[in-house]
Each structure stands twice: as structure tokens, then as C-alpha cells.
Design a protein around this motif. Sequence first.
Motif: not given
Length: 186
Positions: A21-43
Motif C-alpha cells: 500500500d505504500d511507496v516503501s513496501a518494495p524496499t522492505r520486501r527486498i530487505s526481508w528477502l535478502k535477510e532470508a537468503v543470508r539466514e538460509g545460507l548461514a543455516a
Amino acid sequence: PNTHLTRGMLGLERARCESGDDVSAPTRRISWLKEAVREGLAAGEPNGRILACRAELDLALQLRDLGDCTAAADHARRVEEHWDDLPPDIAAACGAEARLVLGMALLDSGDEAGALKALREAVERGRHAVLPDARHYAAVAAWHLHAALLGDRKIAEAGLALAALEELVPGLAAEQRPLFVALMAY
């Protein structure tokens, strides 16, 4: 390792649930997805690498939606780095989807030769796969390959792509078949 996997799964879910709903949503999504990649690999385990593949693909799709096709292609290519030691059926599904996403990003960016190559690879990786998802990605890639080749007036090659699609349709999930039958009739 369980902590990393849990954090990665939460990051992926948070990205998927992020409101658009807001302009910053895609940036937040990208941030969360990058974090998921990092944590998944760190597992450091297969489930973590599967999570990293999924998050990397979602990230590529998000970037493509935002018009950053170069970054989307880079993330689609990175998926191949994550599927070492995964079961062959899961690797085939990840590979087929990654090549499909790469092909679409390259088509959008104007690299038609690279796109056609990636789409052909998606078809081959998913064509004989065990998982229905892999065959679905291959069928979608075959359709896009067919359309791109028709647009270039490469009729014989387009016919081969359509033949591959016809071969894939019976192996798709029952709810997916009518769509592809309709596309082939079109």
C-alpha cells in the motif's frame, strides 16, 4: 543452525506479507528477502539452501517487477550457487524456475539471445522432473519460448517449443492443464 533457519523463514514470510500500500513496501520486501537468503545460507543445511533458493527467486521476481532486470537476472543466476547437495528433484525444480525467471528478466532487458537460451534450459531442466512444479516451470518457459520465437518469425523453432509444451501438459497438475490446453489452442 535452527536459529538461522527460523530467522530465514520469518524473513521470507514477512516479505510475502508486506503490504503493497505504500511507496516503501518494495524496499522492505527486498530487505526481508535478502535477510532470508543470508539466514538460509548461514543455516548450513539443505533446508537452509532450499530457503535461500526460494528467497533468491522471490527477490529476482520483486526486482523484475520494479524494472531492475539486471539485478533480477543476477539473483536468478545466484540460485545455482545454493542448490549443491540438494535432492535431485528439488534441484531440478529450483533450476527450472531459476532459468525461467532469468529468461524473463533477460527478455525484459532486451537480451533476447540470452533469454532464449535460459528459457530452453528451463524447459530441459523441468521436462522430465519428478516434481509437478518443475514441469510447470518448464511449461511456462516453453510457452514464452514459443511466443518469442514466433515474434522473431522463427516458425520451425517455435514449433519445437510448442511440441515440448504439448509433451509437458499431461504431466502437469490437473488444475494447471486447462490453461495450457487453451494456450496451445490459441
